[in-house]
Design a protein around this motif. Structure first.
Motif, PDB file in Angstrom:
ATOM      1  N   HIS A 136       1.277  -1.294   0.040  1.00  0.00           N
ATOM      2  CA  HIS A 136       0.253  -0.309   0.115  1.00  0.00           C
ATOM      3  C   HIS A 136       0.555   1.734   0.429  1.00  0.00           C
ATOM      4  N   GLY A 137       0.271   2.394  -0.477  1.00  0.00           N
ATOM      5  CA  GLY A 137       1.227   3.716  -0.420  1.00  0.00           C
ATOM      6  C   GLY A 137       1.067   3.642   1.177  1.00  0.00           C
ATOM      7  N   VAL A 138       1.559   5.378   1.806  1.00  0.00           N
ATOM      8  CA  VAL A 138       1.778   6.360   2.442  1.00  0.00           C
ATOM      9  C   VAL A 138       1.091   6.774   3.283  1.00  0.00           C
ATOM     10  N   ALA A 169       8.826   3.415  -6.980  1.00  0.00           N
ATOM     11  CA  ALA A 169       8.993   4.937  -6.582  1.00  0.00           C
ATOM     12  C   ALA A 169       9.625   5.291  -5.317  1.00  0.00           C
ATOM     13  N   THR A 170      11.099   5.793  -5.950  1.00  0.00           N
ATOM     14  CA  THR A 170      11.965   6.625  -4.659  1.00  0.00           C
ATOM     15  C   THR A 170      11.258   6.759  -4.145  1.00  0.00           C
ATOM     16  N   PRO A 171      11.956   7.253  -2.755  1.00  0.00           N
ATOM     17  CA  PRO A 171      11.161   7.754  -1.883  1.00  0.00           C
ATOM     18  C   PRO A 171      11.578   9.347  -1.654  1.00  0.00           C
ATOM     19  N   ASP A 172      12.569   9.747  -2.427  1.00  0.00           N
ATOM     20  CA  ASP A 172      12.830  11.612  -3.294  1.00  0.00           C
ATOM     21  C   ASP A 172      11.503  10.925  -3.963  1.00  0.00           C
ATOM     22  N   GLN A 173      11.234  10.452  -5.048  1.00  0.00           N
ATOM     23  CA  GLN A 173       9.993  10.938  -5.993  1.00  0.00           C
ATOM     24  C   GLN A 173       8.958  11.247  -5.260  1.00  0.00           C
ATOM     25  N   VAL A 174       8.547  10.196  -4.259  1.00  0.00           N
ATOM     26  CA  VAL A 174       6.953   9.932  -3.339  1.00  0.00           C
ATOM     27  C   VAL A 174       7.497  11.457  -2.712  1.00  0.00           C
ATOM     28  N   ARG A 175       8.332  12.033  -1.988  1.00  0.00           N
ATOM     29  CA  ARG A 175       7.810  12.950  -1.408  1.00  0.00           C
ATOM     30  C   ARG A 175       7.896  14.196  -2.539  1.00  0.00           C
ATOM     31  N   PRO A 195       9.382  -0.291   0.042  1.00  0.00           N
ATOM     32  CA  PRO A 195       8.896   0.669   0.257  1.00  0.00           C
ATOM     33  C   PRO A 195       7.644   0.480   0.385  1.00  0.00           C
ATOM     34  N   PRO A 196       6.461   2.272   0.843  1.00  0.00           N
ATOM     35  CA  PRO A 196       4.831   2.399   0.586  1.00  0.00           C
ATOM     36  C   PRO A 196       5.155   2.724  -0.948  1.00  0.00           C
ATOM     37  N   GLY A 207      -0.238  10.383  -0.409  1.00  0.00           N
ATOM     38  CA  GLY A 207       0.323   9.084  -0.568  1.00  0.00           C
ATOM     39  C   GLY A 207      -0.464   8.115  -2.349  1.00  0.00           C
ATOM     40  N   ALA A 208      -1.742   8.403  -1.822  1.00  0.00           N
ATOM     41  CA  ALA A 208      -2.706   7.600  -2.746  1.00  0.00           C
ATOM     42  C   ALA A 208      -2.143   8.521  -4.356  1.00  0.00           C
ATOM     43  N   GLN A 209      -2.283  10.394  -4.172  1.00  0.00           N
ATOM     44  CA  GLN A 209      -1.204  10.404  -5.600  1.00  0.00           C
ATOM     45  C   GLN A 209      -0.150   9.841  -5.729  1.00  0.00           C
ATOM     46  N   ALA A 210       0.611   9.533  -4.946  1.00  0.00           N
ATOM     47  CA  ALA A 210       1.980   9.083  -5.637  1.00  0.00           C
ATOM     48  C   ALA A 210       1.388   7.388  -6.087  1.00  0.00           C
ATOM     49  N   LEU A 211       0.966   6.584  -6.029  1.00  0.00           N
ATOM     50  CA  LEU A 211       0.537   5.730  -6.365  1.00  0.00           C
ATOM     51  C   LEU A 211      -0.049   5.987  -7.806  1.00  0.00           C
TER      52      LEU A 211
END
Length: 416
Positions: free
Chosen positions: A45-47, A364-370, A338-339, A79-83
């Motif tokens: 799941h996402g963040v 997606a890497t932590p930086d890319q999700v951030r 990662p989430p 988190g939803a948007q990153a997914l």
């Protein structure tokens, strides 16, 4: 004007040279054609906002943890948007490969999505679905909210049983025991002490020497872990979630951490799975149902091209262990899912008609999700081809994959 017979001789000579060069090429260098027939992806799941009590070392810090606007355990809007951004990129790749239709909404023959029955996994599945096919309202299969799904939670659902004594013996053998695990995590624990600020107090934490043990649970049907890995794993995860959520750095680990420090502490979170999911005894019980589902999705004749499963980090840990695979996403420790990341299995058909299974990890890497990166040809998600312990070669022959993975599972679906 050049005479026609001379032109014909030049053409014949060129054809002869081309044939000679092709014959001289080693087999692996010759042009080959292959096509992905099916894909199975197991997502985390996402963040999400932290779980209640997840930061087990927070009581050692001088201030409360950062506040979240999302309720505990739930997927955040970020988190939803990153997914959705990751799924949008993946769908473009899948259309190019012919796994999704070029236009219109996918049918059940193209794609199926099944999520565990928790709010964050169901919400994550819907966020992915919106990225795969915007406006199509793709169905997400799941059991009623809160009901244990044996695919993702076999022990809780009662389809897998654990003998606590046998499990503890196997895990202690696999890990070397809790003190040995803590000793291997000295760099991570030292970093954790600095972030907590307890390395400079009159009574320093000394996390690496904190007593700990791996034992049978009190009821004899599970495992108990105590010590720094138990307390540090969730704390490290909370710091990662704060960072990936995009919180200002002064709120991430009280402003005392950095992306580099988060990466150094990440192995504490991964180590938790060595206890509960990755040992031979526990992997067969924790990941057996997922492995069977993956085999069905890859090889049964009535399955869609794309099977997408949305679960948790421990699900990925168990299945990668059964596959004999290891991964590492930039910004994290080895085998720390990662989430939003996913384990991917591809059934590939080669030009000679043979089939094989290839594995990879995409995230997606932590930086890319951030930063909510919008992916394109220059800015891509991270993808790592995985070597499987089932085969010596990267492309595992399909029949070998089926036989060897099945041999690692318990003989019945009850996972006794």
């Amino acid at each position: 004007m050049i005479a026609q017979p001379f032109v014909r001789r030049l053409r014949l000579l060129g054809l002869t040279l081309a044939i000679s060069l092709q014959a001289a090429l080693p087999a692996q260098a010759r042009p080959t054609t292959e096509r992905i027939e099916r894909l199975v992806l197991l997502y985390r799941h996402g963040v999400r906002a932290p779980l209640p009590g997840e930061a087990g070392l927070a009581d050692l810090a001088p201030a409360p943890m950062a506040q979240w606007s999302t309720a505990p355990t739930l997927l955040t809007p970020h988190g939803a948007q990153a997914l959705t951004l990751l799924a949008r990129w993946q769908a473009g790749q899948w259309r190019h490969l012919g796994l999704l239709p070029a236009h219109g909404c996918p049918s059940p023959h193209d794609l199926t999505i099944h999520a565990n029955a928790t709010e964050r996994t169901i919400a994550s599945a819907h966020a992915l679905a919106e990225g795969f096919a915007p406006g199509c309202n793709l169905p997400v299969e799941h059991k009623p909210l809160g009901q244990h799904d044996a695919l993702f939670e076999p022990m809780e659902a009662g389809t897998a049983t654990v003998d606590g004594r046998q499990a503890a013996e196997d895990v202690n053998r696999y890990t070397g025991g809790a003190p040995a695990m803590a000793a291997r995590q000295t760099p991570a624990l030292s970093t954790m002490e600095r972030v907590l600020g307890c390395d400079r107090t009159p009574a320093p934490c000394h996390l690496a020497t904190m007593p700990g043990a791996i034992a049978s649970s009190a009821d004899g049907h599970g495992l108990s872990l105590t010590g720094p890995i138990d307390k540090g794993s969730g704390t490290a995860q909370v710091f990662l979630l704060e960072y990936m959520e995009g919180m200002p750095m002064e709120h991430v680990g009280w402003g005392r951490t950095t992306p580099q420090a988060i990466a150094l502490m990440s192995p504490l979170h991964a180590a938790l799975f060595d206890v509960f999911d990755r040992s031979p005894y526990m992997a067969r019980r924790s990941g057996g149902e997922l492995a069977r589902q993956a085999l069905t999705a890859l090889f049964a004749p009535d399955q869609p091209r794309l099977t997408l499963l949305v679960g948790h980090d421990n699900n990925i840990a168990a299945l990668t262990s059964l596959l004999g695979a290891s991964f590492r996403v930039p910004g994290l420790g080895r085998n720390d899912p990662p989430p939003g990341g996913a384990l991917q299995l591809a059934l590939v058909k080669h030009g000679d008609g043979s089939t094989s299974v290839k594995a990879s990890y995409v995230a997606a890497t932590p930086d890319q999700v951030r930063h909510l990166t919008h992916f394109n040809r220059r800015q891509r998600p991270y993808e790592q081809a995985l070597k499987l312990g089932l085969c010596p070669q990267p492309a595992c022959p399909a029949q070998t994959f089926r036989q060897r993975l099945t041999a690692r599972l318990l003989p019945s679906v009850t996972n006794r």
